[in-house]
Write a protein that holds these residues in place. Structure first.
Motif, PDB file in Angstrom:
ATOM      1  N   GLU A   1       0.929   1.575  -0.634  1.00  0.00           N
ATOM      2  CA  GLU A   1       1.066   0.679  -1.775  1.00  0.00           C
ATOM      3  C   GLU A   1      -0.061  -0.347  -1.816  1.00  0.00           C
ATOM      4  O   GLU A   1      -0.581  -0.668  -2.896  1.00  0.00           O
ATOM      5  CB  GLU A   1       2.417  -0.047  -1.721  1.00  0.00           C
TER       6      GLU A   1
ATOM      7  N   LEU B   1      -2.684  -0.685  -4.943  1.00  0.00           N
ATOM      8  CA  LEU B   1      -2.900  -1.904  -5.714  1.00  0.00           C
ATOM      9  C   LEU B   1      -4.360  -2.356  -5.635  1.00  0.00           C
ATOM     10  O   LEU B   1      -4.916  -2.888  -6.598  1.00  0.00           O
ATOM     11  CB  LEU B   1      -1.975  -3.017  -5.213  1.00  0.00           C
TER      12      LEU B   1
ATOM     13  N   SER C   1      -2.565  -1.927 -10.309  1.00  0.00           N
ATOM     14  CA  SER C   1      -1.116  -1.889 -10.490  1.00  0.00           C
ATOM     15  C   SER C   1      -0.639  -0.435 -10.450  1.00  0.00           C
ATOM     16  O   SER C   1      -1.419   0.495 -10.681  1.00  0.00           O
ATOM     17  CB  SER C   1      -0.713  -2.527 -11.831  1.00  0.00           C
ATOM     18  N   ARG C   2       0.636  -0.246 -10.150  1.00  0.00           N
ATOM     19  CA  ARG C   2       1.196   1.109 -10.109  1.00  0.00           C
ATOM     20  C   ARG C   2       1.224   1.724 -11.511  1.00  0.00           C
ATOM     21  O   ARG C   2       1.113   2.955 -11.649  1.00  0.00           O
ATOM     22  CB  ARG C   2       2.608   1.067  -9.513  1.00  0.00           C
TER      23      ARG C   2
END
Length: 497
Positions: A54, A58, A63-64
């Motif tokens: 993650e 980022l 952002s995802r």
């Protein structure tokens, strides 16, 4: 992040194309576009591969949500692989082509076929990596995968090394400071982009085509296909990329700004000259008529002097002074008129020594007996209009002597007139150790009717006229100066062989 950086460099190169509109700017645009294609392809491939933490997600995609859009982008593996192939293959080609464009090595410039020969390997690679052809070859002979990969890595690396060596050699060969500074900006930009390219050029398009096959992870491939790097390693990697990209973008910005300012300066001076042209023409016409009338008066005075009972000696002195002033003013009117009217230029092959000799004769009319050191190491020929170029050069020599007189260095003063070949130009250099100029003065010295001298003796047209003559010879005029140290003027004419 990387995509935004490369796209910003593409935008900068588009600005350069808009300003310059020449082969050099088009090659630079191709270099930036090919790099952007490779980086975009690799970033899309990373997203579709997935399996990253993650933090790294980022860090790379902000952002995802953005990561998901990139991951589910509607693009096939064949299209993605060939996008990477195009960027990966074309970047080294544009890189070495730009290096050849800048290179002044004689045998390279004389043999234009070298540039076409260098297109051979990239052309073969793009054919071999075309999805249908690549699959047909590797399905029948799996060992061709490694052979194509190794062959591509070899020539890609050789092209990059060749380009860097050519840039380094050219940078070391340049002796003029402003030329070295300008070329250094492009060299830094190209080197920064090459470093960014090297970080990802191990990504082989065949790994993308065979993403779902058992052997798609080969012993040689980009690092993220072999290991699962942590955030710290990615930060270090991207830090290097950011530094390289900022250096490249800053250099491109400086180079573009310099070219734009030079173009803007030409337009500004032309506008100022056009505004002054009509008034100057009327002034020249009127003052010339007055001077011609004063010449008639001089003749009448001379006739009176022939009468008896006249103080002949005193009257004769006044007459001589009046005639001398009158002749001087007429010469100035003619000089100003030559600057105002439109002249045609007829260029023919001529030796630099002949230009120097005639320019010195004109210089010595104003400063007889003044010594000038000449440095011409070997006979050099140029294409020039003898009359106009000699006039322009004599103006520079007179300005140099005026600067020495203003600095009160008559005894230590020196003027050096030299000529040498520098890259694509034959450079005529006028150097003095006179008063020098401030940065504010340097910005205005080529403006018509601008002068920091007494306006009764200098009308501010000499340097403008010289610059226009040089431009008419398809050349450039540059100047370097420091207050109290002196100035150097460079007339840069296209080399004539």
């Amino acid at each position: 992040m990387l995509i935004l950086m490369t796209l910003s460099m593409v935008m900068a190169s588009l600005v350069i194309v808009f300003v310059k509109k020449n082969q050099e700017s088009l090659l630079l645009l191709g270099l930036c576009i090919s790099l952007a294609m490779e980086i975009c392809g690799v970033m899309i491939f990373i997203a579709k591969k997935g399996g990253i933490s993650e933090d790294i997600l980022l860090f790379l995609y902000f952002s995802r949500k953005i990561f998901s859009k990139v991951q589910y982008l509607s693009i096939t593996l064949k299209q993605l692989g060939y996008l990477i192939a195009l960027g990966r293959t074309l970047f080294p080609l544009f890189f070495v082509e730009m290096a050849l464009h800048y290179s002044m090595i004689g045998w390279i410039r004389k043999n234009g076929w070298i540039r076409y020969f260098l297109m051979l390997l990239p052309g073969i690679s793009l054919i071999l990596y075309y999805p249908g052809i690549y699959r047909a070859i590797t399905d029948k002979k799996p060992m061709m995968q490694s052979l194509i990969l190794e062959g591509a890595m070899w020539w890609l690396t050789i092209y990059l090394i060749l380009g860097v060596l050519l840039l380094a050699h050219e940078y070391r060969s340049i002796t003029m400071k402003f030329c070295k500074r300008q070329f250094g900006q492009i060299a830094v930009s190209m080197t920064a982009m090459a470093i960014l390219y090297v970080l990802y050029y191990h990504q082989d398009p065949g790994q993308v085509y065979r993403f779902y096959s058992d052997g798609f992870v080969w012993p040689r491939g980009i690092g993220y296909l072999q290991i699962n790097p942590n955030l710290r390693s990615y930060i270090g990697l991207v830090a290097v990329i950011v530094v390289c990209t900022i250096m490249g973008f800053y250099s491109l910005f400086q180079y573009t700004t310099g070219m734009f300012e030079e173009h803007k300066e030409d337009m500004t001076m032309q506008r100022k000259f056009n505004m002054a042209k009509v008034g100057a023409s009327m002034f020249v016409h009127g003052i010339k008529n007055q001077l011609l009338a004063s010449r008639v008066v001089c003749k009448r005075i001379r006739s009176l002097c022939e009468q008896p009972q006249a103080d002949m000696e005193k009257i004769q002195e006044n007459i001589d002074a009046l005639e001398e002033l009158n002749a001087s003013m007429l010469d100035r009117m003619e000089e100003l008129y030559r600057c105002v009217k439109t002249n045609s230029i007829c260029m023919v092959p001529i030796g630099v020594e002949e230009i120097f000799s005639e320019a010195l004769k004109r210089f010595h009319k104003k400063y007889p007996g003044q010594e000038i050191q000449m440095l011409v190491p070997k006979p050099i020929s140029i294409l020039a209009d003898k009359s106009q170029l000699c006039e322009a050069l004599s103006n520079l020599l007179i300005n140099a002597q005026d600067a020495i007189i203003e600095s009160e260095k008559q005894e230590e003063g020196r003027i050096i007139l030299s000529c040498y070949n520098e890259r694509l130009y034959t450079v005529i250099q006028v150097e003095d150790n006179g008063k020098g100029m401030t940065k504010a003065q340097l910005k205005r010295i080529f403006e018509p009717f601008y002068s920091n001298k007494n306006s009764n003796y200098s009308w501010g047209m000499g340097l403008y006229y010289a610059r226009e003559v040089v431009k008419g010879h398809l050349g450039l005029m540059k100047v370097e100066s420091r207050p109290q140290e002196g100035s150097r003027f460079f007339i840069m004419l296209p080399r004539y062989n």
